[in-house]
Scaffold this active site. Structure first.
Site, PDB file in Angstrom:
ATOM      1  CD  GLU A 110      -2.316  -1.425   2.608  1.00  0.00           C
ATOM      2  OE1 GLU A 110      -2.245  -0.528   3.478  1.00  0.00           O
ATOM      3  OE2 GLU A 110      -2.998  -2.464   2.947  1.00  0.00           O
ATOM      4  CE  LYS A 112       5.238   5.071   6.690  1.00  0.00           C
ATOM      5  NZ  LYS A 112       5.106   6.484   7.214  1.00  0.00           N
ATOM      6  CG  ASP A 114       4.362  12.849   4.288  1.00  0.00           C
ATOM      7  OD1 ASP A 114       4.116  12.602   5.487  1.00  0.00           O
ATOM      8  OD2 ASP A 114       5.091  13.734   3.907  1.00  0.00           O
ATOM      9  CE1 TYR A 215      -3.257   4.372   7.130  1.00  0.00           C
ATOM     10  CE2 TYR A 215      -2.925   2.286   8.173  1.00  0.00           C
ATOM     11  CZ  TYR A 215      -2.760   3.620   8.124  1.00  0.00           C
ATOM     12  OH  TYR A 215      -2.430   4.264   9.237  1.00  0.00           O
ATOM     13  CE  LYS A 321      10.545   7.015   5.618  1.00  0.00           C
ATOM     14  NZ  LYS A 321       9.478   7.742   6.111  1.00  0.00           N
ATOM     15  CB  CYS A 414      23.276  28.275  29.736  1.00  0.00           C
ATOM     16  SG  CYS A 414      23.727  28.964  28.167  1.00  0.00           S
ATOM     17  CB  CYS A 417      25.670  32.366  30.709  1.00  0.00           C
ATOM     18  SG  CYS A 417      23.932  31.944  30.767  1.00  0.00           S
ATOM     19  CB  CYS A 430      19.694  30.061  28.806  1.00  0.00           C
ATOM     20  SG  CYS A 430      20.558  31.261  29.384  1.00  0.00           S
ATOM     21  CB  CYS A 435      22.761  34.324  28.191  1.00  0.00           C
ATOM     22  SG  CYS A 435      23.464  32.935  27.253  1.00  0.00           S
TER      23      CYS A 435
END
Ligand SMILES: [Zn+2]
Length: 678
Positions: A110, A112, A114, A215, A321, A414, A417, A430, A435
Site C-alpha cells: 500500500e 504510505k 504523508d 488501510y 522508504k 547553559c 553562561c 536559558c 547570556c
C-alpha cells in the site's frame, strides 16, 4: 411517515449521495436537488431536535463551538512501522518474515501517504469516535472535525463494532489555495492536514478539502483471515480504499477472489513483489498527494498475531522508504544552540554526506524528547532525510556507537553562561538576560533581512564585532565608530564605508520593521503588523497601553490571545527594554508609523505569476488589480505561459481562461480575489 422515520430516511439518502459524490465521484442527483434535501433535513432537525442524530449529514458543516480534543486511550495497537531503504533490505525482510511464519505468505503493498494518521471507532456500525495517532497508546479525540469529512461514512451497513485506520490528507493541487486561508502558516500539505484536524472550530475544518484513504480494519474475531478481504469489506461499507494497492500471493484461490472483489488492484506472484515496489517508487511525483514510501504487510491475520510486535513496531509489516532523500552518516557531536529568547536547540553535527544534491553536515534535533525518541547518542550511525527545502532531519539510529552506547542528555546549565536551564513545555530555556549567546543572537536577528536588513553585517561580522566588544547591544550598532575597523585585519576602506552606509540607511526602515527587529517573544512580523493596524501605530501608544497593564487592550486584537497580550505588557513595561528603545529613538530610528505610510503587506503572492483577463467591477482600470498583486509580492504578465500560476478573470475573459486551465493555473474570479487580498 412519522417525523422520526422521515428524518432517518432523509439522513440515509443524503449520506448515500455524499458517498456517491465524494467517494465514488459519480453523483446521481444535481447539486440543487441535493441542497433541497439537505435544507429539508436541516428544517426538520431544527423543529424536532430530539430526533437529530449526531451522525446526521448536517453535521458535515461543522460547528463554531470550540473543540477541546480530550485524550483517549486506543483499544488497538497503533504502532509506527520499521523502515527499509533498499530493495536488498526489503528482500531480506520478506525472507525473514516467511521463515519466521513457517508457511507461505501473501503480501499487500500500500502507499504510505504523508498525511495525518487517524483511527475511527465505530459502534454498531456508527461512527463513535475518531482519535489521532498520538503516542500510539493515547490519542486526541478529534471526532467533531472528522465528521465534517464527507468521504468518511458516519453510518454504515455493518451492525457490529469495528475500528478503521486511515490517513487524512490534502491534495497537492489544493494545498496552496487553502494554506493561504491560514495565512500560509503550513509548510507542506501534511502540516496543513494535521493542523486542520486540530483546528478548534469544526466549521473551519469543513471548509478544507480533506480526503481519506483507509488501510486497516479491525472486525470482530473470525471475520476474515485475509487483510485483502478486510479491505474489500471496508469498500463495501463505503470507505475509500486506495486503488493503487498491490496484492501478491502464490495461492490461486485468494488471488481470484481478490480479483473479483477488488478488480481495480494489481499484483501477482510473491516473487514479483520487489520489482513492483521499485516500479511504484518511480511514479511518486505523478500523484496528486504526497507519499513517502510504500507499506508491505503480511496478508494473513493469524500469522500477524503469531509474528507479533517489537517494542516499537509490528513484525508483520515494514515501510519501504524512498532512497533519494535519505542517507546514512555518523553523528560526530551534538551541540547546544541558544536562541535570542533563550530557547535551547540541540543540533547534530554530522560526518558530511550528500543528499539530493546538497552536502549536509548538521541536522536539528529539536529538543530532549526528540533525542530520547530516537535514542540517539554521539557516535551513532544514523539515517538522515531531506525533503524539498526542509531542514535535514535525523530519522533513526541505524547502529549504536558500540564502544560507548549512550543517549545524549541535555546539560543542566547553559553552555554559554552557565546559568541553570529551565524546562518549559517541550523545550529547555536559558533564562539569563545577560547570556552572551542570547545577546549575540538578538543582534543577528535585529540586522536580519526581514527586519533592519543591514546586509553588510552578516553572521561573521556580527560575531567579530560582538566578541571584540565593539558592539554589545542593539543601540551599539548605531553608536560604534566603524572607522576603528580600519585597524583590523580584513576590513578595507571600501568595506567599512559600505557598513557605515547600510547602518545609516537602516535608520529609515519603517516602524513595523523596527518593532519586529526588537525581537521580543510573541512579537514577530505578523503580530507587529497587527498591532499597527489596530491603532498601536507608535511606540508611545504601545508603552502607554502596556503601562496601564490592561491586557484586554491587546488581547482584543484578532489573532492575539491572552499569552501574547501578557508578553507585550511584560516587554513594554520592562525598564531595560524601555531604556534601549529610548536610546534607539534618540539615535533616529522610526518609532511611529508615518501617516499615509504604505503598510507593508504580507507577501502572500510571492513566487506567483498572474495573468489578468476580462473586466472588473472593483478594479477599473484593471491595472489596479495588478497593483494589488504586485504589492503582495506577485508578478503580473500579459499572456499565459507555462510559468503562469494564477489567472484572475472578470467579465468576458476570452481565450486566456482556457489557456490558463490547460497549463494548470488556479482560476480566480473577482469575488475570490477580493477574499485573497483582504
Ligand atoms: Zn545562557
Amino acid at each position: 411517515m412519522d417525523i422520526k422515520k422521515k428524518i432517518a430516511a432523509l439522513s440515509q439518502e443524503l449520506l448515500h449521495h455524499q458517498y456517491l459524490y465524494y467517494v465514488k465521484t459519480v453523483p446521481e442527483i444535481s447539486d440543487r436537488e441535493y441542497d433541497r434535501l439537505f435544507d429539508e433535513l436541516l428544517d426538520l432537525e431544527k423543529q424536532y431536535p430530539q430526533y437529530a442524530s449526531e451522525n446526521s449529514p448536517t453535521k458535515r458543516v461543522g460547528s463554531d463551538l470550540d473543540n477541546t480534543f480530550p485524550e483517549k486511550e486506543h483499544t488497538i495497537p497503533v504502532l509506527s512501522l520499521d523502515k527499509e531503504y533498499s530493495g536488498e533490505g526489503l528482500e531480506k525482510w520478506l525472507a525473514k518474515t516467511i521463515k519466521n511464519a513457517q508457511q507461505d505468505l501473501s503480501f499487500v503493498v500500500e502507499e504510505k501517504i504523508d498525511g495525518a494518521s487517524i483511527v475511527l471507532y465505530y459502534k454498531k456500525g456508527r461512527l463513535d469516535a475518531a482519535l489521532t495517532r498520538g503516542s500510539g497508546i493515547v490519542g486526541n479525540d478529534v471526532t467533531e472535525n472528522i465528521r465534517t469529512i464527507k468521504q468518511i461514512p458516519l453510518i454504515t451497513a455493518a451492525e457490529t463494532d469495528f475500528v478503521v485506520r486511515g490517513e487524512i490528507y490534502i491534495k497537492k493541487s489544493d494545498f496552496e489555495n487553502y494554506n493561504r486561508k491560514f495565512e500560509n502558516r503550513y509548510s507542506n500539505p501534511r502540516n496543513l492536514t494535521a493542523g486542520s484536524l486540530r483546528n478548534i472550530k469544526s466549521s473551519t475544518v469543513a471548509g478544507v478539502p480533506l480526503n481519506i484513504l483507509v488501510y486497516e480494519g479491525y472486525f470482530p474475531a473470525g471475520f476474515s483471515n485475509h487483510h485483502i478481504l478486510i479491505l474489500a469489506r471496508l469498500k463495501e461499507l463505503n470507505f475509500r480504499i486506495n486503488r493503487r494497492v498491490g496484492f501478491f500471493s502464490d495461492q490461486k484461490k485468494i488471488l481470484a477472489l481478490t480479483k473479483e472483489k477488488l478488480p481495480e488492484i494489481t499484483g501477482g506472484a510473491v516473487a514479483g513483489l520487489t520489482a513492483y515496489v521499485k516500479e511504484r517508487m518511480k511514479v511518486r511525483d505523478e500523484l496528486d498527494y504526497e507519499i513517502d514510501g510504500l507499506v508491505i504487510k503480511v496478508n494473513e491475520i493469524d500469522v500477524r498475531e503469531s509474528l507479533g510486535y517489537t517494542s516499537h513496531h509490528p513484525r508483520w509489516a515494514t515501510a519501504f522508504k524512498f532512497d533519494a532523500p535519505t542517507a546514512q552518516t555518523s553523528v560526530l557531536d551534538i551541540q547546544i544552540q541558544v536562541g535570542r529568547n533563550g530557547r535551547v536547540t540541540p543540533v547534530a553535527i554530522l560526518e558530511p554526506v550528500k543528499i539530493a544534491g546538497s552536502t549536509v553536515s548538521r541536522a536539528t534535533l529539536h529538543n530532549q524528547e526528540y533525542i530520547e525518541m530516537l535514542e540517539l547518542g554521539i557516535g551513532d550511525k544514523v539515517a538522515i532525510s531531506k525533503r524539498g527545502d526542509v531542514i535535514p532531519a535525523v530519522e533513526k539510529v541505524i547502529e549504536k556507537n558500540c564502544e560507548n552506547p549512550t543517549v545524549f542528555k541535555f546539560p543542566g546549565a547553559c553552555p554559554f553562561c552557565e546559568s541553570a536551564l529551565v524546562k518549559d513545555g517541550a523545550h529547555h530555556f536559558c533564562k539569563n538576560r545577560d547570556c552572551p549567546e542570547k545577546l549575540e543572537r538578538a543582534l543577528a536577528y535585529f540586522v536580519g533581512k526581514d527586519r533592519m536588513d543591514i546586509d553588510t553585517l552578516g553572521e561573521k561580522t556580527i560575531d567579530f564585532l560582538y566578541k571584540k566588544g565593539f558592539v554589545t547591544s542593539i543601540p551599539g550598532i548605531y553608536k560604534f565608530n566603524y572607522d576603528l575597523l580600519l585597524q583590523e585585519e580584513g576590513f578595507k576602506e571600501k568595506k567599512v564605508e559600505n557598513i557605515k552606509n547600510s547602518v545609516e540607511k537602516s535608520k529609515s526602515q519603517p516602524f513595523s520593521r523596527v518593532l519586529t527587529a526588537l525581537g521580543f517573544d510573541g512579537l514577530g512580523k505578523a503580530a507587529a503588523a497587527d498591532l499597527i493596524k489596530n491603532g498601536f501605530d507608535s511606540i508611545d501608544k504601545i508603552t502607554a497601553a502596556a503601562a496601564r497593564r490592561n491586557e484586554e487592550e491587546f488581547s482584543g486584537i484578532e489573532g492575539f490571545g491572552e499569552t501574547t497580550a501578557l508578553l507585550i505588557i511584560e516587554h513594554f513595561t520592562d525598564q531595560r527594554n524601555l531604556a534601549s528603545i529610548e536610546e534607539l529613538k534618540q539615535l533616529g530610528l522610526n518609532f511611529a508609523a508615518e501617516t499615509g505610510e504604505k503598510q507593508e503587506l504580507p507577501a502572500v503572492f510571492a513566487d506567483q505569476v498572474w495573468v489578468i483577463s476580462g473586466s472588473f467591477e472593483n478594479f477599473n482600470p484593471r491595472s489596479q488589480a495588478a497593483e494589488e498583486i504586485e504589492k503582495r509580492g506577485g508578478k503580473v504578465t500579459a499572456s499565459v505561459s507555462s510559468k503562469t500560476t494564477h489567472l484572475l478573470f472578470g467579465v468576458s475573459p476570452g481565450s486566456k481562461l482556457e489557456k490558463a486551465r490547460k497549463v494548470g493555473g488556479a482560476l480566480i474570479d473577482e469575488a475570490k480575489f477580493l477574499e485573497l487580498i483582504d
